[in-house]
Design a protein around this motif. Structure first.
Motif, short mmCIF file in Angstrom:
data_model
loop_
_atom_site.label_atom_id
_atom_site.label_comp_id
_atom_site.label_asym_id
_atom_site.label_seq_id
_atom_site.Cartn_x
_atom_site.Cartn_y
_atom_site.Cartn_z
N PRO A 79 -37.31 0.60 -6.14
CA PRO A 79 -37.91 0.52 -7.48
C PRO A 79 -37.71 -0.83 -8.18
N SER A 80 -36.56 -1.48 -7.95
CA SER A 80 -36.35 -2.78 -8.61
C SER A 80 -37.33 -3.84 -8.07
N THR A 81 -37.76 -3.69 -6.83
CA THR A 81 -38.77 -4.60 -6.28
C THR A 81 -40.10 -4.39 -6.99
N TRP A 82 -40.44 -3.13 -7.27
CA TRP A 82 -41.67 -2.84 -8.03
C TRP A 82 -41.61 -3.51 -9.40
N VAL A 83 -40.46 -3.44 -10.04
CA VAL A 83 -40.29 -4.09 -11.35
C VAL A 83 -40.48 -5.60 -11.22
N GLU A 84 -39.97 -6.18 -10.14
CA GLU A 84 -40.13 -7.62 -9.92
C GLU A 84 -41.59 -7.99 -9.68
N TYR A 85 -42.32 -7.15 -8.94
CA TYR A 85 -43.75 -7.42 -8.74
C TYR A 85 -44.48 -7.42 -10.08
N ARG A 86 -44.09 -6.56 -11.00
CA ARG A 86 -44.72 -6.52 -12.33
C ARG A 86 -44.57 -7.85 -13.06
N LYS A 87 -43.49 -8.55 -12.79
CA LYS A 87 -43.20 -9.81 -13.48
C LYS A 87 -43.89 -11.01 -12.82
N ARG A 88 -44.30 -10.86 -11.56
CA ARG A 88 -44.89 -11.99 -10.83
C ARG A 88 -46.29 -12.30 -11.30
N GLU A 89 -46.59 -13.58 -11.38
CA GLU A 89 -47.91 -14.02 -11.81
C GLU A 89 -48.98 -13.47 -10.87
N GLY A 90 -50.00 -12.90 -11.44
CA GLY A 90 -51.10 -12.34 -10.66
C GLY A 90 -50.90 -10.89 -10.26
N PHE A 91 -49.67 -10.42 -10.23
CA PHE A 91 -49.39 -9.05 -9.81
C PHE A 91 -49.33 -8.09 -11.00
N SER A 92 -49.16 -8.60 -12.19
CA SER A 92 -49.01 -7.76 -13.37
C SER A 92 -50.21 -6.84 -13.58
N ASP A 93 -51.42 -7.39 -13.43
CA ASP A 93 -52.62 -6.58 -13.64
C ASP A 93 -52.72 -5.46 -12.61
N VAL A 94 -52.40 -5.76 -11.36
CA VAL A 94 -52.46 -4.74 -10.31
C VAL A 94 -51.41 -3.66 -10.56
N CYS A 95 -50.21 -4.06 -10.92
CA CYS A 95 -49.15 -3.09 -11.19
C CYS A 95 -49.52 -2.20 -12.37
N THR A 96 -50.11 -2.77 -13.40
CA THR A 96 -50.55 -1.99 -14.56
C THR A 96 -51.63 -1.01 -14.14
N ARG A 97 -52.59 -1.46 -13.32
CA ARG A 97 -53.66 -0.57 -12.86
C ARG A 97 -53.09 0.57 -12.03
N VAL A 98 -52.14 0.27 -11.15
CA VAL A 98 -51.50 1.31 -10.33
C VAL A 98 -50.77 2.31 -11.22
N ASP A 99 -50.01 1.81 -12.20
CA ASP A 99 -49.30 2.69 -13.13
C ASP A 99 -50.27 3.61 -13.87
N ILE A 147 -43.09 -8.59 0.65
CA ILE A 147 -43.90 -7.77 1.54
C ILE A 147 -45.37 -8.01 1.27
N PHE A 148 -45.74 -8.19 0.02
CA PHE A 148 -47.13 -8.39 -0.36
C PHE A 148 -47.28 -9.81 -0.90
N SER A 149 -48.03 -10.62 -0.19
CA SER A 149 -48.16 -12.02 -0.61
C SER A 149 -49.28 -12.22 -1.62
N SER A 150 -50.12 -11.21 -1.82
CA SER A 150 -51.18 -11.34 -2.82
C SER A 150 -51.35 -10.01 -3.56
N PRO A 151 -51.89 -10.09 -4.78
CA PRO A 151 -52.15 -8.85 -5.52
C PRO A 151 -53.13 -7.94 -4.78
N GLU A 152 -54.07 -8.51 -4.06
CA GLU A 152 -55.04 -7.71 -3.31
C GLU A 152 -54.35 -6.88 -2.23
N GLU A 153 -53.37 -7.46 -1.56
CA GLU A 153 -52.61 -6.73 -0.53
C GLU A 153 -51.87 -5.55 -1.17
N LEU A 154 -51.28 -5.78 -2.33
CA LEU A 154 -50.55 -4.73 -3.03
C LEU A 154 -51.52 -3.62 -3.45
#
Length: 151
Positions: free
Chosen positions: A80-100, A21-28
């Motif tokens: 929720p499992s998709t959210w976990v997968e986004y956390r593992k994707r390169e470039g998305f980890s920082d955004v997911c951590t910031r959101v958390d 759904i989100f092709s870039s960390p900025e979109e997320l």
């Protein structure tokens, strides 16, 4: 009508599986900020009854809505499992951590100001006030029995 036997139409696809759904960390991050804004703009309401000279009056009072990863997932239309997968994707980890961390800070601050139930939020955030008592070298405590009769 079913596909012909032995067909290989699936090989003609340019990709396999659903596109993220989100092709870039900025979109997320942008979508998460929309969730944060939605939470602020849509508080919960509590009906309070007050007595007055005209009888009982009911007033709806706005109450802080706690953010959650589950609520974010519903807002983003992901599981929720998709959210976990986004956390593992390169470039998305920082955004997911910031959101958390935004979600955690909002809950903590809301509970500290007693806008949210502190006991529920403390459990949710894993902030248990545990005291473990042990005897010498971690052995269980042994009660002392006073046989003299004196206090």
């Amino acid at each position: 009508m079913s596909a012909p036997i032995g067909n290989r139409f699936w090989e003609a696809r340019s990709s396999h599986g659903r596109k993220p759904i989100f092709s870039s960390p900025e979109e997320l991050w942008t979508a998460a900020c929309e969730y944060f804004d939605w939470v602020e703009a849509n508080p919960l309401h509590e009906a309070k009854a007050f007595g007055s000279k005209d009888g009982v009056q009911t007033v709806n009072l706005p109450k802080m809505r706690a953010m959650s990863v589950g609520g974010l997932c519903i807002f983003l239309d992901i599981v929720p499992s998709t959210w976990v997968e986004y956390r593992k994707r390169e470039g998305f980890s920082d955004v997911c951590t910031r959101v958390d961390e935004v979600i955690r800070a909002q809950k903590f601050q809301g509970a500290a100001a007693e806008l949210l139930n502190p006991a529920i939020i403390a459990r949710d955030l894993g902030l248990a006030d545990k005291q473990e008592l042990t005897g010498a070298e971690g052995a269980p405590l042994v009660p002392i029995i006073n046989l003299s009769g004196r206090s």
